[in-house]
Structures are given as C-alpha cells and as structure tokens.
Design a protein around this motif. Structure first.
Motif, short mmCIF file in Angstrom:
data_model
loop_
_atom_site.label_atom_id
_atom_site.label_comp_id
_atom_site.label_asym_id
_atom_site.label_seq_id
_atom_site.Cartn_x
_atom_site.Cartn_y
_atom_site.Cartn_z
N TYR A 229 17.48 56.38 33.70
CA TYR A 229 16.31 57.28 33.59
C TYR A 229 15.01 56.62 34.04
O TYR A 229 13.94 57.22 33.91
N ASP B 109 24.18 53.03 32.28
CA ASP B 109 23.88 53.65 31.00
C ASP B 109 23.56 52.56 29.97
O ASP B 109 23.68 51.36 30.27
N MET C 169 17.82 49.68 23.56
CA MET C 169 18.71 49.14 24.60
C MET C 169 18.52 47.62 24.71
O MET C 169 19.50 46.86 24.80
N TYR D 194 25.25 56.27 16.53
CA TYR D 194 25.01 56.34 17.97
C TYR D 194 24.19 55.11 18.37
O TYR D 194 23.30 54.69 17.62
N HIS E 246 15.91 66.15 25.52
CA HIS E 246 17.06 67.04 25.73
C HIS E 246 16.92 68.34 24.94
O HIS E 246 17.43 69.39 25.36
N SER F 116 28.17 61.53 29.41
CA SER F 116 27.13 60.50 29.32
C SER F 116 26.53 60.33 30.71
O SER F 116 27.06 60.86 31.70
P1 13P Z 1 23.27 56.99 27.95
O1 13P Z 1 23.83 56.12 26.88
O2 13P Z 1 24.19 58.05 28.41
O3 13P Z 1 22.74 56.13 29.05
O4 13P Z 1 22.03 57.78 27.35
C1 13P Z 1 20.98 57.12 26.77
C2 13P Z 1 19.91 58.05 26.39
O5 13P Z 1 18.86 57.64 25.97
C3 13P Z 1 20.19 59.47 26.50
O6 13P Z 1 19.03 60.18 26.24
#
Ligand code: 13P
Ligand code: SF4
Length: 309
Positions: free
Chosen positions: A28, A42, A66, A114, A177, A216
């Motif tokens: 992203y 991801d 992350m 998650y 989202h 994903s």
């Molecule tokens: P992914 O784990 O699919 O990369 O998604 C991370 C995220 O922040 C989705 O909004």
C-alpha cells in the motif's frame, strides 16, 4: 520533480549499501517508495523476509505493527520505521488491558489475533493470523473450544462464515476498508461489466458477499497473475494498483472506490526513508518479555499447514 526523485533514490541506495540495510515496502506504500524497495509484499511476508535476511538494518516502509512484527521475528537487527507516526487505527482499537479483561472473564477461550495488532496484544494471544491464513488458523483449533478473534470484526465475520465455526469477536475495523460500500461496488460493476471483483476480508460483510474472491494483498497478486480475465475491480487500498499494473502489463485494474486510501500508509516519503537511514532512527524495539510471548503466538500461526483448509 523526476530529477529530484532520481537524486534522492541514488542517495538512498548509497545509504542502504553503507548501512548494510534492506528496504521493505508494503503493497500500500506510495509508488515511488515501492519502486525503490528491495522487496514489496504483504505485512507478514515482509516480516518473514526480514527474519531471513543477512542485512543488519531493516527499513520497514509500512505501519508500526508491521515493523514490530519484524522486530519480534528478528531480534538483534535494527528495524527502522521511517515515519514514527505511521500507525494502524484498527490495531489501536484494542489495548492490552481490553484483552487482559476479556481473558480473565473467559479463561478457556482460544484468542486468535490478526497480525494488525500491537506487540502487547499479540503477547496475550494464543495464536496469530493474517488475512491470508485466518480460515486455516481457526480450522486448526480443536472442535468445541471457545474462539475469540481480535481486533477486526469484518475479518472475523468472514472467517466464521467460511469455517463454519462458532466464535465471537472484538468490534474493531479498518476505517479505510469500511468506506467501501455496496453502492460503490454496484457502480463499479456497471462501469466494468464482467470484470471479477476481488476484495480484502477487512471490507464490510455486504461487500465481501458481493465479491468473486476474498483475498489478502499477496493473494490478490497471485489471483490476478493466474486469472485469464483481462480486467479486475479491486476492493482494497489503492497502493496495490502499482504492483498489479507493473506485473500484469496486458491487464486493466479498476479501484472499486476512490475512498480506498489509507492515510497512514501514504505518510512515508523518499525524504523520510533517506533521513531514517542517515540517522538510523526511528528504531522500533519490543521489550524482551513481550517479544518472546508475541513470537510464540506468531510461531503457533506459522506451524499451521498452509493448505489445511
Ligand atoms: P495484508 O496483510 O494483506 O498485507 O494487509 C495489511 C493491511 O493493513 C490490510 O489493510
Ligand atoms: Fe490499518 Fe486499514 Fe491502513 Fe491496513 S489499511 S494499515 S488495516 S488502517
């Protein structure tokens, strides 16, 4: 503008070599950040790459959870998050205290968390999951056990439906989202008839129910590469279009709504990456007691066979 970017990119590459560093960018991130990254992917895939690399410094262009996951899986390495203020509002919707309260009221429950969550919340969990493996993770839990999923209500709703398992969940959500409405999807379908609709499971249930595939971000890359379709409607953060278009030059990708933009994911600029490498800051660290417990929840997830579904 292009010349200034080229100068910055050269400076970043020089600093990366000097610092023995690797640059990771989430799907992203801004196009120019993805363009210069050693690896894009991801959230969990990047953290696993970080754990494997021989680089001493990991520059994680993404959001805080992350970089924390990379620090959890890679003790001993320096993990940089070029923008310290890049957070995830959904991860912030549940605190360590919230989960501790739930646990004391429900001592027998299996807590599935998650990866979009803080290190402290992971540390209080039994097992983690990603958007790509959540169904398999839930199916791996022995029948009859109480299951509680945090923090995303939309992912949990989707997993409960697909796995058929009874479960409850925390009422968190991704504000980006959540903005994708059924109405916007109908309009996109009218504008691009026949194009498959692929959505992230963080989308509201109404939108997930309309999709041809729920995936994903890494799953979307694989789906579009393999599919014979020539056009796709994409229901996730719009940064993903950069790589989808680059890897599939003959195919067309339409974002399902212009509202699908995560402000936190767009914070990191090339200047931030350069400054972070020059100063080796901001570095993300996780206290050892938290790190070890959070790693146990991530390791439990990694032990679930990928094709157990
Ligand atoms: P992914 O784990 O699919 O990369 O998604 C991370 C995220 O922040 C989705 O909004
Ligand atoms: Fe968090 Fe949503 Fe942004 Fe992903 S898109 S980082 S879940 S706010």
């Amino acid at each position: 503008m292009e010349k200034a970017q080229a100068v910055l990119k050269a400076e970043i590459r020089r600093l990366l070599a000097d610092r023995k560093a690797i640059l990771l960018a989430h799907n992203y991130q801004r196009d120019e950040v993805q363009e210069i990254a050693d690896l894009t992917g991801d959230s969990l895939g990047l953290s696993r790459e970080a754990a494997k690399t021989s680089a001493e410094v990991i520059v994680f262009c993404g959001v805080r959870f992350m970089a924390e996951s990379a620090a959890i899986l890679s003790p001993g390495k320096t993990v940089l998050l070029p923008r310290e203020d890049a957070g995830c509002p959904m991860a912030d919707m549940i605190t360590e205290r919230d989960l501790a309260e739930y646990r004391s009221a429900h001592p027998g429950a299996v807590v599935v968390t998650y990866v979009n969550s803080s290190a402290e919340v992971k540390a209080l969990s039994d097992i983690c999951c990603t958007s790509g493996n959540a169904v398999n993770v839930v199916r791996s839990i022995p029948p009859g056990r109480e299951i509680f999923m945090v923090p995303d209500r939309n992912l949990a709703h989707y997993v409960a439906k697909v796995s058929g398992r009874a479960m409850t969940w925390w009422d968190g959500y991704c504000p980006t989202h959540e903005r994708l409405t059924g109405e916007a999807v109908k309009k996109a379908r009218e504008a691009h008839p026949g194009a498959p609709l692929i959505v992230h499971p963080e989308c509201p249930p109404e939108v997930v129910g309309m999709a041809d595939a729920v995936l994903s971000t890494a799953g979307m890359q694989a789906y579009c590469r393999r599919s014979a379709a020539r056009e796709f409607i994409v229901g996730t953060e719009m940064g993903i279009l950069y790589r989808l278009r680059k890897e599939n030059p003959g195919k067309r990708f339409h974002i399902a709504s212009r509202a699908l933009i995560c402000p936190n994911m767009k914070l990191t600029t090339l200047e931030d990456v350069r400054d972070s490498l020059a100063d080796l800051s901001p570095a993300i660290t996780v206290p050892e007691g938290v790190r070890a417990r959070a790693k146990a929840a991530l390791d439990a997830m990694l032990a679930v066979p990928r094709d157990a579904a």
